[in-house]
Motif scaffolding. Structure first.
Motif, PDB file in Angstrom:
ATOM      1  N   THR A 226      26.067  36.558  43.473  1.00 46.95           N
ATOM      2  CA  THR A 226      25.155  35.827  42.608  1.00 46.95           C
ATOM      3  C   THR A 226      25.933  35.106  41.509  1.00 46.95           C
ATOM      4  OG1 THR A 226      24.862  37.701  41.122  1.00 46.95           O
ATOM      5  CG2 THR A 226      23.354  37.546  43.000  1.00 46.95           C
ATOM      6  N   ALA A 227      25.287  34.119  40.910  1.00 49.55           N
ATOM      7  CA  ALA A 227      25.899  33.400  39.790  1.00 49.55           C
ATOM      8  C   ALA A 227      26.162  34.345  38.621  1.00 49.55           C
ATOM      9  CB  ALA A 227      25.001  32.245  39.354  1.00 49.55           C
ATOM     10  N   LEU A 228      25.302  35.360  38.457  1.00 48.72           N
ATOM     11  CA  LEU A 228      25.495  36.327  37.375  1.00 48.72           C
ATOM     12  C   LEU A 228      26.786  37.111  37.582  1.00 48.72           C
ATOM     13  CD1 LEU A 228      24.628  37.900  34.881  1.00 48.72           C
ATOM     14  CD2 LEU A 228      23.250  39.367  36.381  1.00 48.72           C
ATOM     15  N   GLU A 229      27.013  37.585  38.800  1.00 52.55           N
ATOM     16  CA  GLU A 229      28.258  38.312  39.064  1.00 52.55           C
ATOM     17  C   GLU A 229      29.467  37.422  38.806  1.00 52.55           C
ATOM     18  OE1 GLU A 229      30.621  40.793  42.593  1.00 52.55           O
ATOM     19  OE2 GLU A 229      28.711  39.793  43.057  1.00 52.55           O
ATOM     20  N   GLN A 230      29.385  36.182  39.236  1.00 50.69           N
ATOM     21  CA  GLN A 230      30.489  35.252  39.027  1.00 50.69           C
ATOM     22  C   GLN A 230      30.768  35.041  37.533  1.00 50.69           C
ATOM     23  OE1 GLN A 230      29.273  31.757  41.231  1.00 50.69           O
ATOM     24  NE2 GLN A 230      28.835  33.003  43.035  1.00 50.69           N
ATOM     25  N   ARG A 231      29.716  34.875  36.750  1.00 52.55           N
ATOM     26  CA  ARG A 231      29.909  34.677  35.303  1.00 52.55           C
ATOM     27  C   ARG A 231      30.526  35.914  34.665  1.00 52.55           C
ATOM     28  NH1 ARG A 231      24.744  32.350  35.606  1.00 52.55           N
ATOM     29  NH2 ARG A 231      23.800  34.222  34.707  1.00 52.55           N
ATOM     30  N   MET A 232      30.059  37.087  35.050  1.00 46.40           N
ATOM     31  CA  MET A 232      30.598  38.310  34.458  1.00 46.40           C
ATOM     32  C   MET A 232      32.078  38.477  34.776  1.00 46.40           C
ATOM     33  SD  MET A 232      27.447  40.976  35.126  1.00 46.40           S
ATOM     34  CE  MET A 232      28.247  42.336  34.281  1.00 46.40           C
ATOM     35  N   LEU A 233      32.486  38.003  35.946  1.00 51.80           N
ATOM     36  CA  LEU A 233      33.874  38.130  36.348  1.00 51.80           C
ATOM     37  C   LEU A 233      34.776  37.103  35.678  1.00 51.80           C
ATOM     38  CD1 LEU A 233      33.308  38.759  40.157  1.00 51.80           C
ATOM     39  CD2 LEU A 233      34.477  40.330  38.615  1.00 51.80           C
ATOM     40  N   PHE A 234      34.291  35.868  35.529  1.00 48.83           N
ATOM     41  CA  PHE A 234      35.185  34.771  35.165  1.00 48.83           C
ATOM     42  C   PHE A 234      34.875  34.087  33.833  1.00 48.83           C
ATOM     43  CE2 PHE A 234      35.320  35.029  39.833  1.00 48.83           C
ATOM     44  CZ  PHE A 234      36.672  35.268  39.993  1.00 48.83           C
ATOM     45  N   GLN A 235      33.734  34.355  33.252  1.00 48.73           N
ATOM     46  CA  GLN A 235      33.435  33.729  31.965  1.00 48.73           C
ATOM     47  C   GLN A 235      34.088  34.532  30.856  1.00 48.73           C
ATOM     48  OE1 GLN A 235      29.487  31.871  31.190  1.00 48.73           O
ATOM     49  NE2 GLN A 235      29.350  33.395  29.550  1.00 48.73           N
TER      50      GLN A 235
END
Length: 258
Positions: A226-235
């Motif tokens: 999900t976009a949420l998982e991606q943000r938590m990893l890379f933001q």
């Protein structure tokens, strides 16, 4: 360098056809994903553990020479476009990966260091890349969980989607190129060259992420996120904010994850 094939064993990367065997393999990876967590390793013990795991893994296959610290790290670990991760199963560190988001504004990465004459002109024309490197899997746990390379590889794909980078690079041993061709339809764009600190030469491959997206998700649904998982990893957290300690995979929650 990013040499997953050295730890990938003979699972889905070894010529199985799409079908029941791949589905069984995908189910096994998905089941293990439910026991997996990702951690950003920026400072402290988690980072030191990742550096030590690199050394343990690389020395086993004589990829690097001995050093007194029993750790592997370099200046590229400190660049602003670098993201370092630990992959944990049931709370135990089993693998680690470093990712660089490479653009004209942030060109530092392992591949641009070795293949700058090839990649920098592409960056100047607006291209961008995800450059995963320093993959290392614990040799003891790799025998127990041959799925580890695929759990680790999820990070590279998620980085491509989060940063909207169309290409993923692989700087690898020539004899492992077949793995990347089969799994990612990678194409060779750089000839064999020396890589500083490694006891072997490498070649440069590139995968077109958008071209293989649906094929990859069909064969390997555990690559979804999900976009949420991606943000938590890379933001990266803002001033005064604290990054999440652990990130749980989301492929198991949404069948239509990005």
């Amino acid at each position: 360098m990013t040499d997953y094939a050295a730890n990938a064993g003979t699972s889905a990367g070894s010529g199985q056809s799409v079908g029941a065997e791949i589905s069984a393999f995908a189910r096994n990876v998905s089941a293990l994903l439910e026991r997996t967590e990702y951690r950003r390793c920026d400072t402290g013990e988690d980072l030191e553990d990742a550096y030590r795991l690199r050394y343990k893994s690389y020395r086993l296959s004589d990829m690097v020479s001995e050093n007194s610290d029993h750790t592997i790290h370099d200046a590229l670990d400190e660049t602003p476009n670098c993201y370092k991760f630990g992959i944990y199963i049931d709370g135990t560190l089993v693998s680690t990966l470093r990712i660089h988001h490479v653009t004209a504004e942030t060109p530092e990465s392992p591949s641009t260091m070795v293949y700058g004459d090839i990649l920098r002109p592409m960056l100047a024309k607006g291209a961008s890349f995800i450059d995963p490197s320093r993959f290392a899997a614990d040799p003891d746990w790799s025998r127990v969980y041959p799925q580890i390379p695929y759990l680790t590889l999820r990070l590279a794909g998620m980085a491509c989607f989060h940063f909207k980078a169309p290409y993923c690079l692989s700087t690898i041993r020539e004899e492992h190129a077949g793995f990347y061709k089969r799994i990612y339809c990678s194409e060779q764009i750089g000839e064999m060259r020396d890589y500083p600190g490694l006891n072997y030469q490498v070649v440069l491959y590139r995968a077109d992420v958008s071209a293989i997206r649906e094929r990859s998700f069909t064969r390997f649904p555990f690559f979804k996120s999900t976009a949420l998982e991606q943000r938590m990893l890379f933001q990266k957290p803002g001033k005064g904010e604290v990054a999440p300690l652990t990130i749980l995979p989301t492929a198991k929650y949404l069948s239509d994850a990005a």
